[in-house]
Design an enzyme around this catalytic site. Structure first.
Site, mmCIF file in Angstrom:
data_model
loop_
_atom_site.group_PDB
_atom_site.id
_atom_site.type_symbol
_atom_site.label_atom_id
_atom_site.label_comp_id
_atom_site.label_asym_id
_atom_site.label_seq_id
_atom_site.Cartn_x
_atom_site.Cartn_y
_atom_site.Cartn_z
ATOM 1 N N ASN A 1 66.227 -46.829 41.353
ATOM 2 C CA ASN A 1 66.700 -48.175 41.715
ATOM 3 C C ASN A 1 65.744 -48.861 42.680
ATOM 4 O OD1 ASN A 1 69.022 -48.589 40.201
ATOM 5 N ND2 ASN A 1 70.332 -47.499 41.656
ATOM 6 N N GLU B 1 76.111 -42.570 39.479
ATOM 7 C CA GLU B 1 75.242 -42.107 38.390
ATOM 8 C C GLU B 1 75.721 -40.786 37.800
ATOM 9 O OE1 GLU B 1 73.226 -40.693 42.250
ATOM 10 O OE2 GLU B 1 74.479 -42.341 41.550
#
Length: 321
Positions: free
Chosen positions: A206, A241
């Site tokens: 990210n 996640e």
């Protein structure tokens, strides 16, 4: 609500009233002669609607809302047009009319007291038949509306059980279904495997490529899982996640094979569709746990989570048991 006369003094006849159509009965006309005709201004509500009365629209239109005092109000509004009536149920039940009735425009109504309605039913088979037809129509309409609401409710229930980003089931679904799947496995004596996976170094991904790319990575991972599973298997987003796969009636060797296949396919997943952009790759760590005697959902998840951490400690991008 203002009384402006009686039915006999008005220009209306019983042929204008749906409940009295095809009834040529002078006695009924005489019985209705003294019934009040009232005027209702636009937006005004019917007074004393809690009494057992029948209201027939002569001119204008009424809005009838669902019950407002018994917990059944849901915003549904019916429109009553000239010739149509409201209040039949309250008359037949000899109970209060709990509907909220108001005028959509300036309207004139014929008001028939409940006691008189029953007398008219007793003396006219035609009126009884018309009333039964009307109630049958309304029951059918109510049932159709109920079926539509049930389908809509099921749609929203299903929607609430799916993760908005990946399309997989969500944790709410797991909390509801995993205990049932475990109970079924215990009862039938069949194996059940739980695979927990976590995208490796997802925070770094990210930070490097941005959160939108991170969302694309999660969707890509979900696609890998969805395309690799059998119709009897289940996939869900556990949180962040972390994803999870439930494999009913699956022994350990096959569960490990499924996890290995997912791990390999995850490395090949394409994240960016724009070929001009460098394609970063994602990997995932997998933990496999098998349902054991006496194990509940919490214990099974804990076992899968422990196996997942063993995969991470072993270098990630691998499967551990």
């Amino acid at each position: 609500m203002e009384q402006i006369g009686t039915f006999a003094a008005s220009s209306y006849t019983i042929r204008d009233l749906h409940l009295f159509r095809d009834i040529d009965d002078q006695q009924i006309a005489q019985a209705l002669a003294g019934c009040a005709v009232v005027r209702l201004d636009t937006g005004a509500k019917v007074e004393d609607s809690n009494r057992a009365r029948l209201y027939i629209v002569l001119r204008g239109a009424l809005a009838v809302e669902a019950d407002t005092r018994n917990g059944m109000a849901d915003g549904t509004v019916s429109k009553i047009l000239p010739g149509e009536s409201v209040g039949e149920q309250s008359v037949l039940d000899e109970a209060a009319n709990l509907a909220s009735i108001s005028a959509l425009e300036e309207s004139e109504l014929l008001v028939i007291e409940g006691e008189l309605v029953w007398k008219l039913i007793d003396q006219s088979n035609g009126l009884a038949r018309n009333l039964l037809r009307l109630l049958s129509f309304r029951i059918r309409a109510a049932n159709a509306l109920l079926r539509r609401r049930q389908k809509l409710g099921e749609f929203y229930r299903q929607l609430s059980m799916n993760d908005g980003l990946t399309g997989l089931y969500n944790r709410a679904w797991m909390n509801d279904m995993l205990p049932k799947l475990i109970a079924t496995a215990h009862r039938a004596g069949t194996p059940l495997a739980l695979v927990m996976l976590d995208l490796d170094h997802f925070k770094l991904f990210n930070d490097t490529h941005g959160h939108l790319a991170g969302d694309d990575a999660l969707r890509a991972a979900a696609d890998v899982i969805s395309m690799a599973l059998r119709p009897s298997d289940f996939a869900l987003r556990y949180g962040g996640e972390e994803l999870m796969v439930i494999l009913p009636e699956t022994a350990e060797p096959l569960a490990m094979m499924v996890a290995d296949r997912l791990c390999a396919r995850m490395r090949e997943a394409a994240i960016f569709r724009d070929m001009r952009v460098p394609l970063p790759h994602i990997t995932a760590s997998f933990g496999v746990a098998m349902l054991e005697a006496g194990m509940d959902d919490s214990a099974l998840i804990a076992a899968a989570d422990a196996a997942l951490y063993r995969a991470k400690d072993g270098g990630r991008n691998r499967v551990a048991r």
